[in-house]
Design a protein around this motif. Sequence first.
Motif, PDB file in Angstrom:
ATOM      1  N   GLY A   1      55.286  11.605  39.955  1.00  0.00           N
ATOM      2  CA  GLY A   1      55.880  12.682  40.740  1.00  0.00           C
ATOM      3  C   GLY A   1      56.997  12.194  41.641  1.00  0.00           C
ATOM      4  N   VAL A   2      56.817  11.022  42.245  1.00  0.00           N
ATOM      5  CA  VAL A   2      57.879  10.453  43.088  1.00  0.00           C
ATOM      6  C   VAL A   2      59.112  10.138  42.238  1.00  0.00           C
ATOM      7  CG1 VAL A   2      58.556   8.470  44.504  1.00  0.00           C
ATOM      8  CG2 VAL A   2      56.301   9.508  44.808  1.00  0.00           C
ATOM      9  N   LEU A   3      58.901   9.502  41.092  1.00  0.00           N
ATOM     10  CA  LEU A   3      60.025   9.137  40.224  1.00  0.00           C
ATOM     11  C   LEU A   3      60.730  10.380  39.692  1.00  0.00           C
ATOM     12  CD1 LEU A   3      58.444   6.176  38.196  1.00  0.00           C
ATOM     13  CD2 LEU A   3      59.697   6.118  40.371  1.00  0.00           C
ATOM     14  N   ARG A   4      59.952  11.370  39.290  1.00  0.00           N
ATOM     15  CA  ARG A   4      60.538  12.601  38.747  1.00  0.00           C
ATOM     16  C   ARG A   4      61.292  13.363  39.832  1.00  0.00           C
ATOM     17  NH1 ARG A   4      56.099  14.640  36.537  1.00  0.00           N
ATOM     18  NH2 ARG A   4      55.588  15.958  38.312  1.00  0.00           N
ATOM     19  N   GLY A   5      60.710  13.437  41.024  1.00  0.00           N
ATOM     20  CA  GLY A   5      61.336  14.167  42.119  1.00  0.00           C
ATOM     21  C   GLY A   5      62.626  13.537  42.598  1.00  0.00           C
TER      22      GLY A   5
ATOM     23  N   ASP B   1      64.590   9.625  39.003  1.00  0.00           N
ATOM     24  CA  ASP B   1      64.503   8.289  38.399  1.00  0.00           C
ATOM     25  C   ASP B   1      63.600   8.389  37.168  1.00  0.00           C
ATOM     26  OD1 ASP B   1      64.710   5.603  37.971  1.00  0.00           O
ATOM     27  OD2 ASP B   1      63.419   5.002  39.627  1.00  0.00           O
ATOM     28  N   VAL B   2      64.146   8.870  36.058  1.00  0.00           N
ATOM     29  CA  VAL B   2      63.322   9.304  34.938  1.00  0.00           C
ATOM     30  C   VAL B   2      63.178   8.278  33.811  1.00  0.00           C
ATOM     31  CG1 VAL B   2      63.776  11.742  35.349  1.00  0.00           C
ATOM     32  CG2 VAL B   2      65.343  10.431  33.904  1.00  0.00           C
ATOM     33  N   VAL B   3      63.958   7.203  33.820  1.00  0.00           N
ATOM     34  CA  VAL B   3      63.907   6.255  32.703  1.00  0.00           C
ATOM     35  C   VAL B   3      62.557   5.546  32.647  1.00  0.00           C
ATOM     36  CG1 VAL B   3      64.915   4.178  31.709  1.00  0.00           C
ATOM     37  CG2 VAL B   3      66.411   5.924  32.705  1.00  0.00           C
ATOM     38  N   VAL B   4      62.137   4.962  33.766  1.00  0.00           N
ATOM     39  CA  VAL B   4      60.854   4.249  33.805  1.00  0.00           C
ATOM     40  C   VAL B   4      59.707   5.233  33.632  1.00  0.00           C
ATOM     41  CG1 VAL B   4      59.338   2.828  35.229  1.00  0.00           C
ATOM     42  CG2 VAL B   4      61.798   2.400  35.218  1.00  0.00           C
ATOM     43  N   PHE B   5      59.844   6.410  34.215  1.00  0.00           N
ATOM     44  CA  PHE B   5      58.839   7.463  34.080  1.00  0.00           C
ATOM     45  C   PHE B   5      58.596   7.781  32.603  1.00  0.00           C
ATOM     46  CE2 PHE B   5      58.983  12.136  33.305  1.00  0.00           C
ATOM     47  CZ  PHE B   5      57.664  12.451  33.623  1.00  0.00           C
ATOM     48  N   THR B   6      59.667   7.921  31.839  1.00  0.00           N
ATOM     49  CA  THR B   6      59.555   8.212  30.408  1.00  0.00           C
ATOM     50  C   THR B   6      58.946   7.035  29.654  1.00  0.00           C
ATOM     51  OG1 THR B   6      61.540   9.595  30.573  1.00  0.00           O
ATOM     52  CG2 THR B   6      60.815   8.964  28.361  1.00  0.00           C
ATOM     53  N   LEU B   7      59.403   5.825  29.962  1.00  0.00           N
ATOM     54  CA  LEU B   7      58.876   4.622  29.320  1.00  0.00           C
ATOM     55  C   LEU B   7      57.379   4.482  29.559  1.00  0.00           C
ATOM     56  CD1 LEU B   7      59.246   1.889  27.869  1.00  0.00           C
ATOM     57  CD2 LEU B   7      59.802   0.892  30.111  1.00  0.00           C
ATOM     58  N   ALA B   8      56.947   4.721  30.798  1.00  0.00           N
ATOM     59  CA  ALA B   8      55.528   4.585  31.139  1.00  0.00           C
ATOM     60  C   ALA B   8      54.668   5.546  30.322  1.00  0.00           C
ATOM     61  CB  ALA B   8      55.325   4.835  32.634  1.00  0.00           C
ATOM     62  N   ASN B   9      55.144   6.753  30.125  1.00  0.00           N
ATOM     63  CA  ASN B   9      54.387   7.727  29.349  1.00  0.00           C
ATOM     64  C   ASN B   9      54.370   7.381  27.864  1.00  0.00           C
ATOM     65  OD1 ASN B   9      53.408  10.308  30.968  1.00  0.00           O
ATOM     66  ND2 ASN B   9      55.303   9.612  31.927  1.00  0.00           N
ATOM     67  N   LEU B  10      55.453   6.792  27.369  1.00  0.00           N
ATOM     68  CA  LEU B  10      55.474   6.338  25.976  1.00  0.00           C
ATOM     69  C   LEU B  10      54.474   5.210  25.758  1.00  0.00           C
ATOM     70  CD1 LEU B  10      59.308   6.379  25.199  1.00  0.00           C
ATOM     71  CD2 LEU B  10      57.554   7.796  24.118  1.00  0.00           C
TER      72      LEU B  10
ATOM     73  N   TYR C   1      57.998   2.139  41.694  1.00  0.00           N
ATOM     74  CA  TYR C   1      57.931   2.722  43.039  1.00  0.00           C
ATOM     75  C   TYR C   1      58.104   1.647  44.104  1.00  0.00           C
ATOM     76  CZ  TYR C   1      55.822   4.611  47.290  1.00  0.00           C
ATOM     77  OH  TYR C   1      55.581   4.976  48.598  1.00  0.00           O
ATOM     78  N   LEU C   2      57.448   0.497  43.920  1.00  0.00           N
ATOM     79  CA  LEU C   2      57.515  -0.578  44.910  1.00  0.00           C
ATOM     80  C   LEU C   2      58.930  -1.133  45.075  1.00  0.00           C
ATOM     81  CD1 LEU C   2      54.252  -2.607  44.143  1.00  0.00           C
ATOM     82  CD2 LEU C   2      54.686  -1.065  46.074  1.00  0.00           C
ATOM     83  N   THR C   3      59.750  -1.056  44.025  1.00  0.00           N
ATOM     84  CA  THR C   3      61.121  -1.572  44.134  1.00  0.00           C
ATOM     85  C   THR C   3      61.969  -0.734  45.086  1.00  0.00           C
ATOM     86  OG1 THR C   3      62.004  -0.242  42.291  1.00  0.00           O
ATOM     87  CG2 THR C   3      61.000  -2.376  41.747  1.00  0.00           C
TER      88      THR C   3
ATOM     89  N   TRP D   1      64.057   4.127  43.325  1.00  0.00           N
ATOM     90  CA  TRP D   1      63.993   5.579  43.141  1.00  0.00           C
ATOM     91  C   TRP D   1      64.650   6.321  44.301  1.00  0.00           C
ATOM     92  CZ3 TRP D   1      61.431   7.649  47.263  1.00  0.00           C
ATOM     93  CH2 TRP D   1      60.581   6.790  47.967  1.00  0.00           C
ATOM     94  N   SER D   2      64.616   5.710  45.509  1.00  0.00           N
ATOM     95  CA  SER D   2      65.158   6.393  46.693  1.00  0.00           C
ATOM     96  C   SER D   2      66.679   6.487  46.664  1.00  0.00           C
ATOM     97  CB  SER D   2      64.716   5.670  47.973  1.00  0.00           C
ATOM     98  OG  SER D   2      65.238   4.342  48.010  1.00  0.00           O
TER      99      SER D   2
END
Length: 468
Positions: A396-400, A403-412, A453-455, A458-459
């Motif tokens: 949710g943080v990445l999507r909001g 920052d969608v690249v890692v979000f998509t990779l994680a789900n794959l 998120y820790l990096t 995304w902000s």
Amino acid sequence: MVITMKKYNMLTDSPGKSLFYFALPMILGNLFQQFYSTVDSIIVGQFVGEDALAAVGASYSLTTVFIMIAIGGGIGASVITSQYLGAELYSRMKTSVYTALISFLTVSITLGVFGLLFSSKILSALNTPENILADAILYLDIYFVGLPFLFMYNILSSIFNALGNSRTPLYLLIFSSLLNIVMDLLLVGGFGFGISGAAVATVFAQGLSAVISFCILLRSLKSYGEEEKGKERAEKETSDLQKSLLFDAGMLGNMIKVAIPSMLQQSIVSVGMLLVQSVVNGFGSSVLAGYTAGTRIESVCIVPMIASGNAVSTFTAQNLGAGNADRVKKGYLAAVRMVAGFAVVICLALTLFHEGIIRSFLESGSDAAAFETGNAYLSFIAFFFVFIGLKAITDGVLRGSGDVVVFTLANLVNLGIRVTIAFTMASHWGVQAVWIAVPMGWSVNYLISFVRYLTGKWSKKKLIKVEN
């Protein structure tokens, strides 16, 4: 005693309270929708028959794809709208809303026409049984005629959530669901219109809700910019209110950047379920029945987790729009506590009552393998819902933030783990391999997203430009 729910501001109020009370209507709405879907199926099955129920089911996988496109589009629109709202750029926020509505209305009309032209070919390609093909085509054709209304219903709900108003979609969902049930009883049970009556009931109920939702939205948009006239930025925006554009190609491009990965993520879930289902099928109908009962309970249990993730997405978008990344971090920590609390309650409930829950889904004469499978599944998965909760809020943080690249990779990766383990280990571990893979996929997905998120990168991914 009447209990009223205070509306919390995501930019100023307690992060924990604002997230919880924003997520609560979405949780209730999703639970109500599952209840309605069950009742709808019962009405069709009882009044029309098994073949009619099968015809509706044959169309389900296809209609789900279109709903996922709408949900993904709504997520894209909501992120951009929330960021403009947080930045108090109200004229641009309105432009983002108009752009989303115009764009996705065009998409829905195009998809509806395509569906009408090729519905029979699509259903034939899906190997729909001949005895239900005609009914399935009829149901699907009516569905495609009403697709623009069904599509906009989902887009409008996402926009309301983006504006921090999750209660209006809940009220409209309850209204449309009850109206749908009443019309099902009237058209299907009363007038005997069969499967066409069920399709018309769905289209009419959600269509009317979409029209009402649109009228409420237009009224709501008028209030933005007026209440903040005393502030310097609001004064600048107020002078520009009449210049709000109806369409902005740049905004649409940013929406698409978020929407497409969100559509893929939704599709990944469906594809994963289909692939894993093929593994379960190999163990026989009794095991399949127990597994199906277990997965239906699982789908209810993840509702608060998914709603929490959606709440975090809106919270992140609004606060990044306001330039307050530190508040997003506080909200994230509050969300961790929230999903952990949900996970404890779910774990206790399933551990104590899983046998009774499974028996409510199965007939008393069902094969022992069905009960054993359902009980084993719920007993195991009960301890791991915290992982999908953590995955949902981190995504949710990445999507909001966009920052969608890692979000998509994680789900794959999540999909890859679940499918690979199910296919390779089922011969060694039995059907248990299917549910052992579930928390493994959730946890690895969470870890990948959490590292991102820790990096803190995304902000810096904000999709809007704020001119000082």
